[in-house]
Design a protein around this motif. Structure first.
Motif, PDB file in Angstrom:
ATOM      1  N   ASP A 100      -8.187  -1.652   1.909  1.00 31.89           N
ATOM      2  CA  ASP A 100      -8.264  -0.300   1.349  1.00 31.89           C
ATOM      3  C   ASP A 100      -6.913   0.069   0.740  1.00 31.89           C
ATOM      4  N   ALA A 101      -6.951   0.812  -0.348  1.00 29.17           N
ATOM      5  CA  ALA A 101      -5.708   1.161  -1.035  1.00 29.17           C
ATOM      6  C   ALA A 101      -5.833   2.502  -1.735  1.00 29.17           C
ATOM      7  N   ARG A 102      -4.708   3.199  -1.786  1.00 23.93           N
ATOM      8  CA  ARG A 102      -4.573   4.419  -2.585  1.00 23.93           C
ATOM      9  C   ARG A 102      -3.303   4.227  -3.415  1.00 23.93           C
ATOM     10  N   VAL A 103      -3.487   4.041  -4.704  1.00 24.51           N
ATOM     11  CA  VAL A 103      -2.388   3.652  -5.584  1.00 24.51           C
ATOM     12  C   VAL A 103      -2.370   4.532  -6.827  1.00 24.51           C
ATOM     13  N   TRP A 136      -9.251  -4.063 -12.789  1.00 24.09           N
ATOM     14  CA  TRP A 136      -8.214  -5.067 -12.558  1.00 24.09           C
ATOM     15  C   TRP A 136      -7.557  -4.877 -11.191  1.00 24.09           C
ATOM     16  N   ALA A 137      -7.199  -3.641 -10.876  1.00 23.70           N
ATOM     17  CA  ALA A 137      -6.532  -3.362  -9.595  1.00 23.70           C
ATOM     18  C   ALA A 137      -7.457  -3.683  -8.426  1.00 23.70           C
ATOM     19  N   ARG A 142     -12.069   0.042  -0.132  1.00 19.59           N
ATOM     20  CA  ARG A 142     -12.065   1.248  -0.955  1.00 19.59           C
ATOM     21  C   ARG A 142     -10.722   1.318  -1.669  1.00 19.59           C
ATOM     22  N   VAL A 143     -10.790   1.369  -2.990  1.00 13.96           N
ATOM     23  CA  VAL A 143      -9.579   1.435  -3.787  1.00 13.96           C
ATOM     24  C   VAL A 143      -9.616   2.722  -4.602  1.00 13.96           C
TER      25      VAL A 143
END
Length: 156
Positions: free
Chosen positions: A37-40, A29-30, A6-7
């Motif tokens: 998983d990422a929160r950016v 792209w990201a 999950r991004v």
């Protein structure tokens, strides 16, 4: 069985969006560059803000193309990627490549930094460049390292 990652990517434009990629494109792209998983937050900034951040966090008194900030070391990535729009535009123009391709490269580059990739040694740089090239290839973006004379300096 592979677990879906999950991004969550928040996109901020601190400069005019003229010719900069749309949030949906940036998210694609990201997402391709993240292995967990990422929160950016991805933020485009101008030269003044980019220079201030580079001076404060890297001790270099000029803007750079991309900065990455990781906020904790949990299994999920929490961080920011900052792209300096005037530097990206100048580098793309100098290299004779589309701005979108250069932006894709630096989004991927920043996302890899958030995951611990670096280019402080020749070996680490080769590993990071190989990963970037593979991700960009999957996105339909040409290898940014294929033409050394036109190669922009990353992380000045």
């Amino acid at each position: 069985m592979t677990t879906a990652r999950r991004v969550s990517l928040a996109v901020q434009y601190g400069v005019a969006r003229d010719r900069l990629p749309a949030p949906a494109t940036l998210r694609r792209w990201a997402g391709e560059a993240i292995d967990c998983d990422a929160r950016v937050t991805l933020r485009f900034v101008g030269g003044r803000e980019g220079g201030a951040l580079n001076a404060r966090y890297r001790g270099k008194p000029h803007p750079t193309n991309v900065l990455a900030f990781v906020y904790d070391e949990s299994p999920r990535i929490d961080g920011d990627v900052v792209l300096c729009a005037p530097v990206l535009r100048a580098e793309a123009r100098a290299a004779g490549k589309p701005l979108a391709d250069h932006c894709a490269h630096l989004v991927v580059h920043g996302m890899l930094h958030l995951q611990g990739y670096d280019h402080h040694t020749a070996r680490a740089a080769r590993a990071m460049e190989a990963r970037e090239t593979a991700i960009l290839g999957a996105l339909g973006v040409p290898d940014p390292y294929a033409h050394p004379p036109a190669r922009p300096r990353l992380d000045r």
